[in-house]
Design a protein around this motif. Structure first.
Motif, PDB file in Angstrom:
ATOM      1  N   ILE A   1       0.831  -1.213   0.000  1.00 43.49           N
ATOM      2  CA  ILE A   1       0.000   0.000   0.000  1.00 43.49           C
ATOM      3  C   ILE A   1       0.868   1.266   0.000  1.00 43.49           C
ATOM      4  O   ILE A   1       1.714   1.462   0.851  1.00 43.49           O
ATOM      5  CB  ILE A   1      -0.922   0.049   1.241  1.00 43.49           C
ATOM      6  N   LYS A   2       0.607   2.100  -1.002  1.00 43.89           N
ATOM      7  CA  LYS A   2       1.241   3.421  -1.042  1.00 43.89           C
ATOM      8  C   LYS A   2       0.120   4.429  -0.821  1.00 43.89           C
ATOM      9  O   LYS A   2      -0.805   4.525  -1.641  1.00 43.89           O
ATOM     10  CB  LYS A   2       1.865   3.669  -2.418  1.00 43.89           C
ATOM     11  N   PRO A   3       0.178   5.185   0.282  1.00 45.07           N
ATOM     12  CA  PRO A   3      -0.919   6.117   0.581  1.00 45.07           C
ATOM     13  C   PRO A   3      -1.242   7.043  -0.586  1.00 45.07           C
ATOM     14  O   PRO A   3      -2.412   7.273  -0.895  1.00 45.07           O
ATOM     15  CB  PRO A   3      -0.392   6.904   1.785  1.00 45.07           C
ATOM     16  N   GLU A   4      -0.191   7.565  -1.266  1.00 42.32           N
ATOM     17  CA  GLU A   4      -0.475   8.538  -2.326  1.00 42.32           C
ATOM     18  C   GLU A   4      -1.194   7.868  -3.509  1.00 42.32           C
ATOM     19  O   GLU A   4      -2.059   8.473  -4.135  1.00 42.32           O
ATOM     20  CB  GLU A   4       0.806   9.262  -2.774  1.00 42.32           C
ATOM     21  N   VAL A   5      -0.890   6.594  -3.760  1.00 38.76           N
ATOM     22  CA  VAL A   5      -1.561   5.870  -4.846  1.00 38.76           C
ATOM     23  C   VAL A   5      -3.027   5.612  -4.472  1.00 38.76           C
ATOM     24  O   VAL A   5      -3.947   5.794  -5.281  1.00 38.76           O
ATOM     25  CB  VAL A   5      -0.829   4.535  -5.142  1.00 38.76           C
ATOM     26  N   MET A   6      -3.246   5.222  -3.211  1.00 40.69           N
ATOM     27  CA  MET A   6      -4.614   4.942  -2.778  1.00 40.69           C
ATOM     28  C   MET A   6      -5.458   6.214  -2.767  1.00 40.69           C
ATOM     29  O   MET A   6      -6.633   6.189  -3.150  1.00 40.69           O
ATOM     30  CB  MET A   6      -4.593   4.294  -1.392  1.00 40.69           C
ATOM     31  N   LEU A   7      -4.850   7.337  -2.365  1.00 43.07           N
ATOM     32  CA  LEU A   7      -5.582   8.609  -2.379  1.00 43.07           C
ATOM     33  C   LEU A   7      -5.968   8.976  -3.810  1.00 43.07           C
ATOM     34  O   LEU A   7      -7.073   9.455  -4.071  1.00 43.07           O
ATOM     35  CB  LEU A   7      -4.743   9.724  -1.738  1.00 43.07           C
ATOM     36  N   GLN A   8      -5.068   8.709  -4.758  1.00 40.97           N
ATOM     37  CA  GLN A   8      -5.375   8.979  -6.161  1.00 40.97           C
ATOM     38  C   GLN A   8      -6.534   8.097  -6.638  1.00 40.97           C
ATOM     39  O   GLN A   8      -7.420   8.543  -7.369  1.00 40.97           O
ATOM     40  CB  GLN A   8      -4.128   8.755  -7.032  1.00 40.97           C
ATOM     41  N   LYS A   9      -6.544   6.830  -6.193  1.00 42.64           N
ATOM     42  CA  LYS A   9      -7.649   5.932  -6.559  1.00 42.64           C
ATOM     43  C   LYS A   9      -8.974   6.451  -6.018  1.00 42.64           C
ATOM     44  O   LYS A   9     -10.024   6.322  -6.658  1.00 42.64           O
ATOM     45  CB  LYS A   9      -7.390   4.523  -6.008  1.00 42.64           C
ATOM     46  N   MET A  10      -8.935   7.036  -4.812  1.00 44.21           N
ATOM     47  CA  MET A  10     -10.162   7.598  -4.232  1.00 44.21           C
ATOM     48  C   MET A  10     -10.678   8.740  -5.109  1.00 44.21           C
ATOM     49  O   MET A  10     -11.866   8.833  -5.390  1.00 44.21           O
ATOM     50  CB  MET A  10      -9.884   8.117  -2.813  1.00 44.21           C
ATOM     51  N   ILE A  11      -9.740   9.578  -5.559  1.00 42.03           N
ATOM     52  CA  ILE A  11     -10.117  10.704  -6.420  1.00 42.03           C
ATOM     53  C   ILE A  11     -10.681  10.175  -7.737  1.00 42.03           C
ATOM     54  O   ILE A  11     -11.733  10.613  -8.207  1.00 42.03           O
ATOM     55  CB  ILE A  11      -8.901  11.626  -6.636  1.00 42.03           C
ATOM     56  N   ASP A  12     -10.015   9.148  -8.307  1.00 46.35           N
ATOM     57  CA  ASP A  12     -10.486   8.560  -9.564  1.00 46.35           C
ATOM     58  C   ASP A  12     -11.895   7.980  -9.423  1.00 46.35           C
ATOM     59  O   ASP A  12     -12.635   7.878 -10.388  1.00 46.35           O
ATOM     60  CB  ASP A  12      -9.538   7.439 -10.028  1.00 46.35           C
ATOM     61  N   ARG A  13     -12.248   7.581  -8.210  1.00 46.71           N
ATOM     62  CA  ARG A  13     -13.568   6.960  -8.016  1.00 46.71           C
ATOM     63  C   ARG A  13     -14.586   7.903  -7.410  1.00 46.71           C
ATOM     64  O   ARG A  13     -15.624   7.477  -6.885  1.00 46.71           O
ATOM     65  CB  ARG A  13     -13.429   5.685  -7.188  1.00 46.71           C
ATOM     66  N   GLY A  14     -14.287   9.184  -7.476  1.00 47.45           N
ATOM     67  CA  GLY A  14     -15.334  10.161  -7.184  1.00 47.45           C
ATOM     68  C   GLY A  14     -15.201  10.934  -5.884  1.00 47.45           C
ATOM     69  O   GLY A  14     -16.046  11.771  -5.574  1.00 47.45           O
ATOM     70  N   ILE A  15     -14.189  10.644  -5.081  1.00 52.16           N
ATOM     71  CA  ILE A  15     -13.985  11.457  -3.872  1.00 52.16           C
ATOM     72  C   ILE A  15     -13.294  12.753  -4.313  1.00 52.16           C
ATOM     73  O   ILE A  15     -12.313  12.706  -5.057  1.00 52.16           O
ATOM     74  CB  ILE A  15     -13.084  10.721  -2.849  1.00 52.16           C
ATOM     75  N   SER A  16     -13.817  13.887  -3.859  1.00 54.40           N
ATOM     76  CA  SER A  16     -13.245  15.136  -4.363  1.00 54.40           C
ATOM     77  C   SER A  16     -11.920  15.466  -3.673  1.00 54.40           C
ATOM     78  O   SER A  16     -11.697  15.098  -2.519  1.00 54.40           O
ATOM     79  CB  SER A  16     -14.231  16.294  -4.172  1.00 54.40           C
ATOM     80  N   ARG A  17     -11.065  16.142  -4.401  1.00 56.52           N
ATOM     81  CA  ARG A  17      -9.790  16.619  -3.857  1.00 56.52           C
ATOM     82  C   ARG A  17     -10.046  17.511  -2.642  1.00 56.52           C
ATOM     83  O   ARG A  17      -9.310  17.488  -1.670  1.00 56.52           O
ATOM     84  CB  ARG A  17      -9.049  17.379  -4.974  1.00 56.52           C
ATOM     85  N   GLU A  18     -11.181  18.291  -2.706  1.00 54.04           N
ATOM     86  CA  GLU A  18     -11.517  19.200  -1.599  1.00 54.04           C
ATOM     87  C   GLU A  18     -11.745  18.406  -0.309  1.00 54.04           C
ATOM     88  O   GLU A  18     -11.342  18.824   0.773  1.00 54.04           O
ATOM     89  CB  GLU A  18     -12.786  20.021  -1.912  1.00 54.04           C
ATOM     90  N   THR A  19     -12.415  17.261  -0.430  1.00 58.00           N
ATOM     91  CA  THR A  19     -12.685  16.426   0.756  1.00 58.00           C
ATOM     92  C   THR A  19     -11.365  15.990   1.386  1.00 58.00           C
ATOM     93  O   THR A  19     -11.182  16.061   2.606  1.00 58.00           O
ATOM     94  CB  THR A  19     -13.514  15.184   0.362  1.00 58.00           C
ATOM     95  N   ILE A  20     -10.450  15.541   0.529  1.00 56.69           N
ATOM     96  CA  ILE A  20      -9.165  15.066   1.038  1.00 56.69           C
ATOM     97  C   ILE A  20      -8.376  16.208   1.676  1.00 56.69           C
ATOM     98  O   ILE A  20      -7.827  16.064   2.771  1.00 56.69           O
ATOM     99  CB  ILE A  20      -8.388  14.375  -0.101  1.00 56.69           C
ATOM    100  N   ASP A  21      -8.388  17.365   1.015  1.00 52.65           N
ATOM    101  CA  ASP A  21      -7.692  18.530   1.577  1.00 52.65           C
ATOM    102  C   ASP A  21      -8.319  18.948   2.906  1.00 52.65           C
ATOM    103  O   ASP A  21      -7.623  19.239   3.873  1.00 52.65           O
ATOM    104  CB  ASP A  21      -7.758  19.717   0.599  1.00 52.65           C
ATOM    105  N   MET A  22      -9.659  18.904   2.924  1.00 45.47           N
ATOM    106  CA  MET A  22     -10.374  19.329   4.138  1.00 45.47           C
ATOM    107  C   MET A  22      -9.995  18.416   5.308  1.00 45.47           C
ATOM    108  O   MET A  22      -9.760  18.878   6.425  1.00 45.47           O
ATOM    109  CB  MET A  22     -11.884  19.290   3.855  1.00 45.47           C
ATOM    110  N   LEU A  23      -9.919  17.097   5.059  1.00 45.43           N
ATOM    111  CA  LEU A  23      -9.535  16.160   6.119  1.00 45.43           C
ATOM    112  C   LEU A  23      -8.109  16.446   6.597  1.00 45.43           C
ATOM    113  O   LEU A  23      -7.822  16.415   7.790  1.00 45.43           O
ATOM    114  CB  LEU A  23      -9.658  14.711   5.622  1.00 45.43           C
ATOM    115  N   SER A  24      -7.243  16.730   5.627  1.00 53.81           N
ATOM    116  CA  SER A  24      -5.856  17.024   5.985  1.00 53.81           C
ATOM    117  C   SER A  24      -5.773  18.282   6.849  1.00 53.81           C
ATOM    118  O   SER A  24      -5.088  18.305   7.866  1.00 53.81           O
ATOM    119  CB  SER A  24      -5.005  17.223   4.733  1.00 53.81           C
TER     120      SER A  24
END
Ligand code: ZN
Length: 182
Positions: free
Chosen positions: A104-127
């Protein structure tokens, strides 16, 4: 929904034909052991068979990579419940070779989340809110090291009974061979 329907119709037959009878036991583990291992599908039957356990013998807690994410998370709580409420007297932490969590590479999995419809804003907001997603998603490089780390965490947990033995092992998902690491 085909798979769900298949499962439900099988289940009706399973219960009607009393196929459950051979599995009847109690909630207390006969061998007084709790195991934490990985959710890997290859271990589903292999691990209990390779250790000579049958239904009712042990409690099994599973998490991706047999990792205890947090000292006060659900996995650690399950181990404490097993010891204090369900008569487990020994803890086995069993990782395995070729584990998905070692890749598991966190950055790869985060990209997969974005590819499957999770918005970049959501990820930034969590960060921005202090959720360390990289840390949270990170796997491990060496399964033996990861198992040792979990063993340490359980042994030194402030709420764990001091005289409960905690063992660390690694299982081969092809042959079932166990290697003691701690
Ligand atoms: Zn695994």
């Amino acid at each position: 929904m085909t798979l769900l329907n298949e499962i439900l119709s099988f289940n009706e037959k399973f219960v009607a034909e009393k196929q459950y009878e051979e599995f009847i036991t109690t909630k207390f583990p006969d061998k007084k052991i709790v195991i934490l291992t990985c959710m890997d599908a290859r271990l589903f039957e292999l691990l209990p068979k390779a250790m000579n356990f049958k239904n009712g013998d042990v409690k099994i807690v599973k998490s991706a990579g047999a990792i205890i994410n947090h000292p006060f998370g659900g996995i650690m709580r399950s181990l404490l419940v097993a010891v204090y409420e369900l008569q487990a007297e020994e803890i086995y932490i069993i990782g395995h070779y070729d584990c998905g969590m070692s890749a598991i590479k966190p950055e790869v999995m985060l990209q997969k989340m974005i590819d499957r419809g999770i918005s970049r804003e959501t990820i930034d907001m969590l960060s921005y809110s202090g959720v360390e997603l990289d840390e949270w998603l990170r796997g491990f490089e060496d399964v033996s090291e990861s198992v040792k780390h979990s063993v340490d965490m359980v042994r030194n947990h402030p709420l764990m009974v001091k005289d409960v033995p905690v063992h660390g092992l690694v299982i081969d998902p092809a042959t079932g061979r166990l290697t003691l690491v701690d």
